[in-house]
Design an enzyme around this catalytic site. Sequence first.
Site, PDB file in Angstrom:
ATOM      1  N   ARG A  43       0.824  -1.190   0.000  1.00 52.83           N
ATOM      2  CA  ARG A  43       0.000   0.000   0.000  1.00 52.83           C
ATOM      3  C   ARG A  43       0.864   1.247   0.000  1.00 52.83           C
ATOM      4  O   ARG A  43       0.432   2.312  -0.379  1.00 52.83           O
ATOM      5  CB  ARG A  43      -0.875   0.046   1.239  1.00 52.83           C
ATOM      6  N   GLU A  99       8.166   1.803  -5.928  1.00 55.06           N
ATOM      7  CA  GLU A  99       8.210   1.390  -4.527  1.00 55.06           C
ATOM      8  C   GLU A  99       8.297   2.616  -3.628  1.00 55.06           C
ATOM      9  O   GLU A  99       8.851   3.641  -4.026  1.00 55.06           O
ATOM     10  CB  GLU A  99       9.430   0.484  -4.330  1.00 55.06           C
ATOM     11  N   ASP A 103      14.394  -1.148   1.922  1.00 49.29           N
ATOM     12  CA  ASP A 103      15.075  -1.375   3.191  1.00 49.29           C
ATOM     13  C   ASP A 103      16.058  -2.526   2.975  1.00 49.29           C
ATOM     14  O   ASP A 103      17.136  -2.322   2.428  1.00 49.29           O
ATOM     15  CB  ASP A 103      14.001  -1.697   4.241  1.00 49.29           C
ATOM     16  N   THR A 107      11.921  -7.818  -0.285  1.00 49.87           N
ATOM     17  CA  THR A 107      10.631  -7.747  -0.971  1.00 49.87           C
ATOM     18  C   THR A 107      10.830  -7.411  -2.439  1.00 49.87           C
ATOM     19  O   THR A 107      10.291  -8.080  -3.321  1.00 49.87           O
ATOM     20  CB  THR A 107       9.719  -6.685  -0.315  1.00 49.87           C
ATOM     21  N   LYS A 131      17.217   3.069   1.765  1.00 47.29           N
ATOM     22  CA  LYS A 131      18.045   2.943   2.971  1.00 47.29           C
ATOM     23  C   LYS A 131      19.203   2.000   2.645  1.00 47.29           C
ATOM     24  O   LYS A 131      19.154   0.816   2.965  1.00 47.29           O
ATOM     25  CB  LYS A 131      17.248   2.344   4.123  1.00 47.29           C
ATOM     26  N   ARG A 165      -0.165   7.346   7.133  1.00 45.75           N
ATOM     27  CA  ARG A 165      -0.059   7.374   5.667  1.00 45.75           C
ATOM     28  C   ARG A 165      -0.468   8.735   5.105  1.00 45.75           C
ATOM     29  O   ARG A 165      -0.004   9.151   4.059  1.00 45.75           O
ATOM     30  CB  ARG A 165      -0.965   6.316   5.031  1.00 45.75           C
TER      31      ARG A 165
END
Length: 178
Positions: A43, A99, A103, A107, A131, A165
């Site tokens: 999301r 995206e 991190d 994913t 990151k 959000r």
Amino acid sequence: MKHTVEVMIPEAEIKARIAELGRQITERYKDSGSDMVLVGLLRGSFMFMADLCREVQVSHEVDFMTASSYGSGMSTTRDVKILKDLDEDIRGKDVLIVEDIIDSGNTLSKVREILSLREPKSLAICTLLDKPSRREVNVPVEFIGFSIPDEFVVGYGIDYAQRYRHLPYIGKVILLDE
């Protein structure tokens, strides 16, 4: 956990950077001759995706996937699950994965692997936040909005336990002594 949120990247800076990313993406794909698809990872990327697709001046389709490696806490897990797949076929198309934040890279690596098996003409990644100090998997990222330190961030579509959000900026979560 008591916490507060401190502004890390103001709204105006985000907007300016997205406009620049849109120009870079347009330049890269303007002479491709193939259909283009922006694939937003839900999301967290929904705000970034909405603003970015208005800045990309190349005709493109929009589709979404949901892949998760986060629980309700503040750290990632290694387990990646595809919760919603694409609605459209990407074979022979230029695909740009959009995206919110990279991190560990776990994913994104999994999503990239899945999409590459579907034979797109090209496959690239655009992230709002990166990151690099947290990277566990080397994933090529062609378009980066901001490289940030290892801080837990929220806002502009990114949540903490489904909250924050709505913030128009990127904020850093600061834990408070109880």
